[in-house]
Scaffold this active site. Sequence first.
Site, mmCIF file in Angstrom:
data_model
loop_
_atom_site.group_PDB
_atom_site.id
_atom_site.type_symbol
_atom_site.label_atom_id
_atom_site.label_comp_id
_atom_site.label_asym_id
_atom_site.label_seq_id
_atom_site.Cartn_x
_atom_site.Cartn_y
_atom_site.Cartn_z
ATOM 1 C CG HIS A 1 -4.251 5.892 -2.961
ATOM 2 N ND1 HIS A 1 -3.809 4.762 -3.593
ATOM 3 C CD2 HIS A 1 -3.510 6.014 -1.830
ATOM 4 C CE1 HIS A 1 -2.837 4.205 -2.869
ATOM 5 N NE2 HIS A 1 -2.642 4.961 -1.793
ATOM 6 C CG HIS B 1 0.217 1.348 -1.261
ATOM 7 N ND1 HIS B 1 -0.618 0.809 -0.331
ATOM 8 C CD2 HIS B 1 0.041 2.686 -1.202
ATOM 9 C CE1 HIS B 1 -1.269 1.773 0.301
ATOM 10 N NE2 HIS B 1 -0.893 2.927 -0.219
#
Lengths: 329, 329
Positions: free
Chosen positions: A56, A218
């Site tokens: 991320h 995700h």
Amino acid sequence: MKKIINNPVDVVNEMIEGIAFVHDDLVERLEGYDVLVRKVAKAGKVALISGGGSGHEPAHAGFVGEGMLSAAICGAVFTSPTPDQILEAIKAADEGAGVFMIIKNYSGDIMNFEMAQELAEMEGIEVASVIVDDDIAVEDSLYTQGRRGVAGTILVHKILGHAARAGKSLSDIKELADDLVQEIKTIGLALSGATVPEVGKPGFVLPDDEFEYGVGIHGEPGYRKEKMQASATLAKELVDKLLNNFEAQPGQSFGLLINGLGATPLMEQYVFANDVAALLAEHGIDVAYKKLGNYMTAIDMAGLSLTLIRLADDRWLEALNSPVKTVAW
Amino acid sequence: MKKIINNPVDVVNEMIEGIAFVHDDLVERLEGYDVLVRKVAKAGKVALISGGGSGHEPAHAGFVGEGMLSAAICGAVFTSPTPDQILEAIKAADEGAGVFMIIKNYSGDIMNFEMAQELAEMEGIEVASVIVDDDIAVEDSLYTQGRRGVAGTILVHKILGHAARAGKSLSDIKELADDLVQEIKTIGLALSGATVPEVGKPGFVLPDDEFEYGVGIHGEPGYRKEKMQASATLAKELVDKLLNNFEAQPGQSFGLLINGLGATPLMEQYVFANDVAALLAEHGIDVAYKKLGNYMTAIDMAGLSLTLIRLADDRWLEALNSPVKTVAW
């Protein structure tokens, strides 16, 4: 899979080394751990930590620094960091006034951060936390009970960072955090899936003319797939969903964050921003704060998210605007 | 083509509106033109301007602000801005001490910036310029005589911006610029082509297991295609090419810029940075300045470039480190 990496199992370790090399003026690696800590003299204040699975970037290591996080824990890609790593981050960050953990709402993260909290408390460190669950796209998800925690998390880092720097107590910060997370909401869309290096292929594949609303960071499923639409149509869907969820009223003051998921050029993010601006103006919303870029990504996913924060307290705007020294804010 | 845009012909206009909306604290659109100017009071100093085709965001508009550029001109995607647009930028930026133009080495850009210079001089504005040709990958290219101008351009913006803010004269800045561009070299690689919105398909396509060394930021051909290699191998090729070209000696001091081309995640850029660090250490190079991120992109191209600047003058390092107020530095 084409990626600029070496052995896929070494990606996180080598990435942490790279971060520590490039930004050695701001952060350093906690030796032996997948933790980046800030190079700031301790001053007896509350320390903020955050972390989660890697992939991320710049979250969360990019927000370590003066005025924001004291430390970030980098888990394996899309995988919660382990309790022992989190415990070391707590111990390294502690300045004697307690440690506050900002946790995105994923079951694994919560379990491991809470276990680390128990271990730290056994060592006499006071710990508190907040769960960020800003993604309004879906209730419950692959790795989550309730709503997922996504890009709005960086606004929590920033506002709590301001409070910690101002010397607020752990209980004051807990109270602020609990108020804050009620007023931050995010929704996104994806044009493509993300490829975890150790997996070697995208988590999902969309046809060349399709996108999906509400995908998680995700690659968790969203709520609707459609043929590709104009930016203005995408913006309307996301803005309407957010404003309805807030039950926003004309004249209310909001901040916005447009967040690229990794592979979406700034060109597209700014075109989208222009559409969002028009829609918020139509609704009579006062946009008092704006931020755009890749802050909470999903590796190489194409897509973006829109976050709104209702500025319920004038001091939140001041906190968002206060200068910090970090890699990525 | 999946892009978050509306009509492809409106992309640049809407992007400029988006930039002006999101960053209204720093920049504003010059009404009626594809030019972004900084919101800084004029102080009788030399004004720096730059620009080129759009698609390289955050370059160049992201470097407009206090301590860097006074204005940036945004051409059509991958297309030089026209002389009338550049002329208006010169006129808007001028503070009475002359205007200095930072031009990337593309034939169209040079022609149009020089035409604008002539027009401005007819209106009594003193203008000088430098051509940045940092890309050592190939001599001559699709749109270039000699070497292309690429990511090293942002280091020129930064160092000249510091000089302009310090009140240096137009001739001093010209002299500094001419010295500087000799000491900045870049080389890159691409894993995929870029898609210009009005074209609708990538400028080139590489097989799933191939990449190409030396591709330009408009997809100009590079110098060698290969099967995908480990990051350490890529880093060795680029570092060796740069150090050879510099005839670098152990103990010399360099700054480095690792630049993502648009679709390459920070994760990969940091892994690559770790490999570059090891190689430069092996060569005994003193790395005195480091920067990493997406600064000079090629829309949605996957890949990166490595820039080295030999810090021939201590004041260049000071200039790189001096704080500025821009969107993207």
